[in-house]
Design a protein around this motif. Structure first.
Motif, PDB file in Angstrom:
ATOM      1  N   LEU A  79       0.834  -1.208   0.000  1.00  0.00           N
ATOM      2  CA  LEU A  79       0.000   0.000   0.000  1.00  0.00           C
ATOM      3  C   LEU A  79       0.866   1.253   0.000  1.00  0.00           C
ATOM      4  O   LEU A  79       0.606   2.215  -0.742  1.00  0.00           O
ATOM      5  N   ALA A  80       1.892   1.258   0.844  1.00  0.00           N
ATOM      6  CA  ALA A  80       2.773   2.424   0.927  1.00  0.00           C
ATOM      7  C   ALA A  80       3.544   2.623  -0.369  1.00  0.00           C
ATOM      8  O   ALA A  80       3.733   3.764  -0.825  1.00  0.00           O
ATOM      9  N   LEU A  81       3.985   1.532  -0.997  1.00  0.00           N
ATOM     10  CA  LEU A  81       4.746   1.642  -2.243  1.00  0.00           C
ATOM     11  C   LEU A  81       3.879   2.193  -3.365  1.00  0.00           C
ATOM     12  O   LEU A  81       4.315   3.071  -4.137  1.00  0.00           O
ATOM     13  N   LEU A  82       2.645   1.710  -3.472  1.00  0.00           N
ATOM     14  CA  LEU A  82       1.747   2.213  -4.512  1.00  0.00           C
ATOM     15  C   LEU A  82       1.415   3.686  -4.273  1.00  0.00           C
ATOM     16  O   LEU A  82       1.364   4.482  -5.218  1.00  0.00           O
ATOM     17  N   ALA A  83       1.187   4.047  -3.005  1.00  0.00           N
ATOM     18  CA  ALA A  83       0.902   5.448  -2.692  1.00  0.00           C
ATOM     19  C   ALA A  83       2.097   6.334  -3.011  1.00  0.00           C
ATOM     20  O   ALA A  83       1.946   7.443  -3.553  1.00  0.00           O
ATOM     21  N   ALA A  84       3.306   5.859  -2.711  1.00  0.00           N
ATOM     22  CA  ALA A  84       4.508   6.640  -2.988  1.00  0.00           C
ATOM     23  C   ALA A  84       4.720   6.802  -4.491  1.00  0.00           C
ATOM     24  O   ALA A  84       5.103   7.894  -4.958  1.00  0.00           O
ATOM     25  N   ILE A  85       4.479   5.740  -5.254  1.00  0.00           N
ATOM     26  CA  ILE A  85       4.618   5.829  -6.718  1.00  0.00           C
ATOM     27  C   ILE A  85       3.623   6.838  -7.284  1.00  0.00           C
ATOM     28  O   ILE A  85       3.965   7.662  -8.154  1.00  0.00           O
ATOM     29  N   PHE A  86       2.400   6.796  -6.792  1.00  0.00           N
ATOM     30  CA  PHE A  86       1.393   7.740  -7.275  1.00  0.00           C
ATOM     31  C   PHE A  86       1.789   9.178  -6.965  1.00  0.00           C
ATOM     32  O   PHE A  86       1.714  10.061  -7.832  1.00  0.00           O
ATOM     33  N   LEU A  87       2.218   9.433  -5.737  1.00  0.00           N
ATOM     34  CA  LEU A  87       2.575  10.795  -5.344  1.00  0.00           C
ATOM     35  C   LEU A  87       3.814  11.287  -6.080  1.00  0.00           C
ATOM     36  O   LEU A  87       3.921  12.467  -6.411  1.00  0.00           O
ATOM     37  N   ASN A  94      -0.330  20.161  -7.325  1.00  0.00           N
ATOM     38  CA  ASN A  94      -1.285  21.226  -7.023  1.00  0.00           C
ATOM     39  C   ASN A  94      -1.579  21.249  -5.534  1.00  0.00           C
ATOM     40  O   ASN A  94      -0.968  20.502  -4.754  1.00  0.00           O
ATOM     41  N   SER A  95      -2.512  22.070  -5.143  1.00  0.00           N
ATOM     42  CA  SER A  95      -2.827  22.224  -3.718  1.00  0.00           C
ATOM     43  C   SER A  95      -3.419  20.953  -3.131  1.00  0.00           C
ATOM     44  O   SER A  95      -3.214  20.662  -1.937  1.00  0.00           O
ATOM     45  N   LEU A  96      -4.141  20.172  -3.920  1.00  0.00           N
ATOM     46  CA  LEU A  96      -4.727  18.931  -3.414  1.00  0.00           C
ATOM     47  C   LEU A  96      -3.629  17.928  -3.055  1.00  0.00           C
ATOM     48  O   LEU A  96      -3.692  17.275  -2.013  1.00  0.00           O
ATOM     49  N   THR A  97      -2.629  17.807  -3.931  1.00  0.00           N
ATOM     50  CA  THR A  97      -1.512  16.904  -3.646  1.00  0.00           C
ATOM     51  C   THR A  97      -0.742  17.377  -2.425  1.00  0.00           C
ATOM     52  O   THR A  97      -0.320  16.559  -1.596  1.00  0.00           O
ATOM     53  N   VAL A 100      -2.634  16.292   0.556  1.00  0.00           N
ATOM     54  CA  VAL A 100      -2.445  14.861   0.826  1.00  0.00           C
ATOM     55  C   VAL A 100      -1.126  14.626   1.557  1.00  0.00           C
ATOM     56  O   VAL A 100      -1.064  13.870   2.539  1.00  0.00           O
ATOM     57  N   ARG A 101      -0.067  15.281   1.100  1.00  0.00           N
ATOM     58  CA  ARG A 101       1.237  15.128   1.755  1.00  0.00           C
ATOM     59  C   ARG A 101       1.195  15.665   3.178  1.00  0.00           C
ATOM     60  O   ARG A 101       1.777  15.074   4.093  1.00  0.00           O
ATOM     61  N   THR A 102       0.507  16.782   3.379  1.00  0.00           N
ATOM     62  CA  THR A 102       0.366  17.332   4.733  1.00  0.00           C
ATOM     63  C   THR A 102      -0.413  16.382   5.628  1.00  0.00           C
ATOM     64  O   THR A 102      -0.069  16.188   6.799  1.00  0.00           O
ATOM     65  N   THR A 103      -1.459  15.768   5.072  1.00  0.00           N
ATOM     66  CA  THR A 103      -2.253  14.804   5.834  1.00  0.00           C
ATOM     67  C   THR A 103      -1.407  13.602   6.239  1.00  0.00           C
ATOM     68  O   THR A 103      -1.522  13.091   7.361  1.00  0.00           O
ATOM     69  N   ILE A 104      -0.551  13.146   5.334  1.00  0.00           N
ATOM     70  CA  ILE A 104       0.348  12.028   5.648  1.00  0.00           C
ATOM     71  C   ILE A 104       1.278  12.399   6.800  1.00  0.00           C
ATOM     72  O   ILE A 104       1.518  11.602   7.722  1.00  0.00           O
TER      73      ILE A 104
END
Length: 295
Positions: A79-87, A94-97, A100-104
């Motif tokens: 899960l973490a690897l797929l999320a990291a690849i996507f990010l 943009n501000s949404l991304t 997401v990083r701030t939420t992480i």
């Protein structure tokens, strides 16, 4: 005061604070290891714990700690690897991304007791898993996933962008370039991040008190049927990890040698975390040299 003297003063202050922190950490490690090391033995590591009699060991707790760690990594790593690849490669900048990083970042700093209570309500109560290894592993996944995602994204970001461009120039699709060029190049850093995360969650207690349970189950290490209630492989049985065992001994231990067992258990826990951290750096350095053709 001129700039040169101010620079020397600030540098001296930083060094002093650093030395104090390192000295305090070393003294703490020496105290814990020095207190528990004399009581370590193969009998202690290989025998069951005792609730009322002296002379118990930590065999089940030690096994359950590694088992729940393995389950957590099996769940959280993909899960973490797929999320990291996507990010790193697919998410638009943009501000949404950024949100997401701030939420992480926020999730990675949540108190483990909060994660444990949330996991208790969700997995133990709502999903009716009961106190079990699986519930504990899922709780640790919530705790570990943000940290692992951040580590993996940093590892992928370290790879030179020209490698991706080279793969695309050869006709690779973006996903093929990521899986066949970027991931192999980032493998040492990925493994290092995974092992460092494992070292952190290995000593976790608060999240597991409410999910995995506080009492060791009676397990048969000769029973290899994972669906049997007495099998050591059954992920739905309750389990008491080493960190929870230490907490329980210090809070409500009834055995006469509770203090000695707690000290020896703490020593094992500290040594394992040190091994995780040192092993991650040694393995990462070794893999880096091998992949770069060094000796």
């Amino acid at each position: 005061m001129d700039a040169h003297r101010m620079n020397r003063l600030v540098l001296t202050l930083i060094k002093t604070v650093t030395y104090i922190v390192v000295a305090a950490l070393v003294l703490l490690l020496v105290y814990i290891i020095g207190k528990g090391l004399p009581h370590l033995s193969w009998h202690f590591l290989g025998s069951e714990s005792q609730a009322f009699l002296a002379g118990g060991g930590i065999r089940n707790q030690l096994f359950d700690s590694f088992y729940i760690l393995l389950l957590t990594l099996v769940i959280s790593t993909p899960l973490a690897l797929l999320a990291a690849i996507f990010l790193a490669f697919y998410a638009p900048q943009n501000s949404l991304t950024d949100l997401v990083r701030t939420t992480i970042e926020v999730l990675s700093s949540l108190p483990s007791i909060v994660v444990g209570l949330f996991a208790y309500l969700l997995f133990v109560v709502n999903f009716q898993m009961g106190f079990s290894l699986l519930a504990g592993a899922l709780a640790l996944t919530i705790f570990n996933l943000p940290i692992l995602t951040r580590n993996f994204e940093d590892a992928l970001a370290e790879i030179d962008e020209t490698q991706m461009q080279g793969g695309l120039a050869l006709g690779f699709s973006k996903w093929k370039a990521i899986t066949q060029i970027i991931l192999p190049a980032a493998l040492p850093s990925l493994i290092t991040g995974m092992i460092l995360g494992a070292g952190r969650i290995f000593g976790e207690a608060a999240a597991l008190i409410f999910t995995a349970g506080q009492s060791p189950a009676q397990v048969d290490f000769n029973n290899w049927n994972p669906f049997s209630s007495t099998s050591f492989l059954n992920i739905m049985r309750p389990a008491e990890t080493l960190a929870v065992h230490i907490w329980k001994l210090n809070s409500e231990g009834l055995v006469q040698d509770a203090a000695l067992v707690s000290a020896a258990s703490a020593t094992v826990l500290v040594l394992m975390v040190i091994i995780f951290n040192a092993g991650a750096r040694i393995l990462g350095s070794y893999l880096q040299k091998k992949m770069m053709g060094g000796k």
